[in-house]
Design a protein around this motif. Structure first.
Motif, PDB file in Angstrom:
ATOM      1  N   TYR A 191      13.672 -43.640  17.917  1.00  0.00           N
ATOM      2  CA  TYR A 191      12.877 -42.933  17.298  1.00  0.00           C
ATOM      3  C   TYR A 191      12.871 -41.494  17.899  1.00  0.00           C
ATOM      4  O   TYR A 191      13.042 -41.294  19.181  1.00  0.00           O
ATOM      5  N   ALA A 192      12.674 -40.444  17.078  1.00  0.00           N
ATOM      6  CA  ALA A 192      12.658 -38.970  17.664  1.00  0.00           C
ATOM      7  C   ALA A 192      11.607 -38.362  16.663  1.00  0.00           C
ATOM      8  O   ALA A 192      11.387 -38.585  15.691  1.00  0.00           O
ATOM      9  N   VAL A 193      10.718 -37.411  17.361  1.00  0.00           N
ATOM     10  CA  VAL A 193       9.953 -36.484  16.771  1.00  0.00           C
ATOM     11  C   VAL A 193      10.480 -35.298  16.830  1.00  0.00           C
ATOM     12  O   VAL A 193      10.805 -34.468  17.999  1.00  0.00           O
ATOM     13  N   VAL A 194      10.843 -34.635  15.747  1.00  0.00           N
ATOM     14  CA  VAL A 194      11.376 -33.273  15.596  1.00  0.00           C
ATOM     15  C   VAL A 194      10.109 -32.399  15.277  1.00  0.00           C
ATOM     16  O   VAL A 194       9.719 -32.308  14.169  1.00  0.00           O
ATOM     17  N   GLY A 195       9.773 -31.305  16.033  1.00  0.00           N
ATOM     18  CA  GLY A 195       8.678 -30.526  16.140  1.00  0.00           C
ATOM     19  C   GLY A 195       7.801 -30.953  17.116  1.00  0.00           C
ATOM     20  O   GLY A 195       7.470 -32.051  17.246  1.00  0.00           O
ATOM     21  N   PHE A 196       7.284 -30.066  18.006  1.00  0.00           N
ATOM     22  CA  PHE A 196       6.596 -30.263  19.102  1.00  0.00           C
ATOM     23  C   PHE A 196       5.226 -29.816  19.264  1.00  0.00           C
ATOM     24  O   PHE A 196       4.797 -29.372  20.320  1.00  0.00           O
ATOM     25  N   GLY A 197       4.690 -29.016  18.042  1.00  0.00           N
ATOM     26  CA  GLY A 197       3.430 -28.634  18.101  1.00  0.00           C
ATOM     27  C   GLY A 197       2.346 -29.610  17.984  1.00  0.00           C
ATOM     28  O   GLY A 197       2.470 -30.569  18.555  1.00  0.00           O
ATOM     29  N   SER A 198       1.167 -29.317  17.440  1.00  0.00           N
ATOM     30  CA  SER A 198       0.039 -30.226  17.536  1.00  0.00           C
ATOM     31  C   SER A 198       0.409 -31.681  16.858  1.00  0.00           C
ATOM     32  O   SER A 198      -0.034 -32.667  17.447  1.00  0.00           O
ATOM     33  N   VAL A 199       0.933 -31.534  15.653  1.00  0.00           N
ATOM     34  CA  VAL A 199       1.100 -32.771  14.852  1.00  0.00           C
ATOM     35  C   VAL A 199       2.456 -33.548  15.838  1.00  0.00           C
ATOM     36  O   VAL A 199       2.215 -34.811  15.910  1.00  0.00           O
ATOM     37  N   GLY A 200       3.244 -32.826  16.150  1.00  0.00           N
ATOM     38  CA  GLY A 200       4.389 -33.618  16.945  1.00  0.00           C
ATOM     39  C   GLY A 200       4.026 -34.333  18.359  1.00  0.00           C
ATOM     40  O   GLY A 200       4.312 -35.548  18.584  1.00  0.00           O
ATOM     41  N   GLN A 201       3.110 -33.749  18.776  1.00  0.00           N
ATOM     42  CA  GLN A 201       2.418 -33.965  20.198  1.00  0.00           C
ATOM     43  C   GLN A 201       1.585 -35.355  19.880  1.00  0.00           C
ATOM     44  O   GLN A 201       1.532 -36.242  20.650  1.00  0.00           O
ATOM     45  N   ALA A 202       0.829 -35.129  18.592  1.00  0.00           N
ATOM     46  CA  ALA A 202      -0.256 -36.230  18.362  1.00  0.00           C
ATOM     47  C   ALA A 202       0.729 -37.637  17.920  1.00  0.00           C
ATOM     48  O   ALA A 202       0.335 -38.689  18.534  1.00  0.00           O
ATOM     49  N   ILE A 203       1.885 -37.406  17.355  1.00  0.00           N
ATOM     50  CA  ILE A 203       2.546 -38.592  16.954  1.00  0.00           C
ATOM     51  C   ILE A 203       3.265 -38.987  18.180  1.00  0.00           C
ATOM     52  O   ILE A 203       3.342 -40.142  18.669  1.00  0.00           O
ATOM     53  N   ALA A 204       3.569 -38.291  19.136  1.00  0.00           N
ATOM     54  CA  ALA A 204       4.271 -38.630  20.344  1.00  0.00           C
ATOM     55  C   ALA A 204       3.242 -39.531  21.246  1.00  0.00           C
ATOM     56  O   ALA A 204       3.474 -40.596  21.861  1.00  0.00           O
ATOM     57  N   GLN A 205       1.796 -38.920  21.175  1.00  0.00           N
ATOM     58  CA  GLN A 205       0.928 -39.660  21.784  1.00  0.00           C
ATOM     59  C   GLN A 205       0.712 -41.136  21.282  1.00  0.00           C
ATOM     60  O   GLN A 205       0.488 -42.101  21.918  1.00  0.00           O
ATOM     61  N   ALA A 206       0.903 -41.457  20.059  1.00  0.00           N
ATOM     62  CA  ALA A 206       0.755 -42.528  19.351  1.00  0.00           C
ATOM     63  C   ALA A 206       1.685 -43.537  19.996  1.00  0.00           C
ATOM     64  O   ALA A 206       1.496 -44.696  20.300  1.00  0.00           O
ATOM     65  N   PHE A 207       3.033 -43.094  20.190  1.00  0.00           N
ATOM     66  CA  PHE A 207       4.107 -43.770  20.465  1.00  0.00           C
ATOM     67  C   PHE A 207       3.600 -43.933  22.204  1.00  0.00           C
ATOM     68  O   PHE A 207       4.114 -45.307  22.440  1.00  0.00           O
ATOM     69  N   ALA A 208       3.349 -43.156  23.026  1.00  0.00           N
ATOM     70  CA  ALA A 208       2.961 -43.325  24.424  1.00  0.00           C
ATOM     71  C   ALA A 208       2.005 -44.563  24.378  1.00  0.00           C
ATOM     72  O   ALA A 208       2.294 -45.239  25.461  1.00  0.00           O
TER      73      ALA A 208
END
Length: 198
Positions: free
Chosen positions: A3-20
């Motif tokens: 999996y990859a998240v492209v875009g690391f603004g508020s939404v991208g970071q929020a999705i990354a937090q869900a993975f973490a």
């Protein structure tokens, strides 16, 4: 599955937090070099790794969390999107006329020919998306829509792994229209924070 998240603004970071939160490996990338993203990625969790856009696009499933019109730049980064799943978490309040009367997700889908394309994770504000999706014994809802029924099932599985309750809304012209902003008019389900109980 990678999996990859492209875009690391508020939404991208929020999705990354869900993975973490679930200790699921995810790559993050943006227009900025990976070194610029690395401190924030590490702060979110050890399973979140910043890489270059090119390296991030090697993932099987790519979650788009870029500003809406930047999807075109991401789309140019690979010659073919065959075999990839794109989850479109973008939003736009461009008037319908600017989108040829189509849902914004249909415009994005056209830029990624060959990909399995699903609209999802876009209807919640970033702060809500970043929060624990387990709420009072239920799970926070995420809506999914796609013109490819076979593409929805694996994205629904991912949503469940992340702790969300996926609800399929059907094809983009129907479901995609329910979760987008249209000019100054919000669609029916945009920003609706719903919880599903078993």
């Amino acid at each position: 599955m990678s999996y990859a998240v492209v875009g690391f603004g508020s939404v991208g970071q929020a999705i990354a937090q869900a993975f973490a939160r679930k200790s699921i490996d995810v790559t993050v990338a943006s227009r900025r070099p990976p070194e610029a993203l690395a401190p924030q990625a590490r702060a979110i969790g050890p399973t979140v790794v910043a890489k270059s856009l090119r390296d991030a696009l090697e993932a099987d499933t790519i979650i788009l969390a870029v500003p809406f019109w930047e999807h075109r730049e991401v789309a140019k980064a690979l010659p073919s999107w065959e075999g990839k799943t794109i989850i479109d978490a973008t939003n736009t309040n461009a008037p319908v006329e600017d989108l040829d009367g189509q849902p914004s997700s249909a415009v994005v889908a056209k830029a990624f020919p060959g990909a399995r394309f699903v609209k999802g994770f876009n209807h919640l504000p970033a702060a809500v998306l970043a929060a624990d999706p387990s709420v009072n014994g239920g799970s926070r809802v995420v809506f999914l829509s796609s013109d490819d029924e076979n593409a929805v099932a694996p994205v629904a599985v991912l949503a469940e792994q992340l702790g969300f309750a996926p609800i399929a809304l059907g094809p983009l012209k129907d479901g995609g229209s329910l979760v987008q902003a249209r000019g100054n008019t919000w669609a029916e389900l945009i920003f609706q924070d719903l919880v599903k109980f078993k």
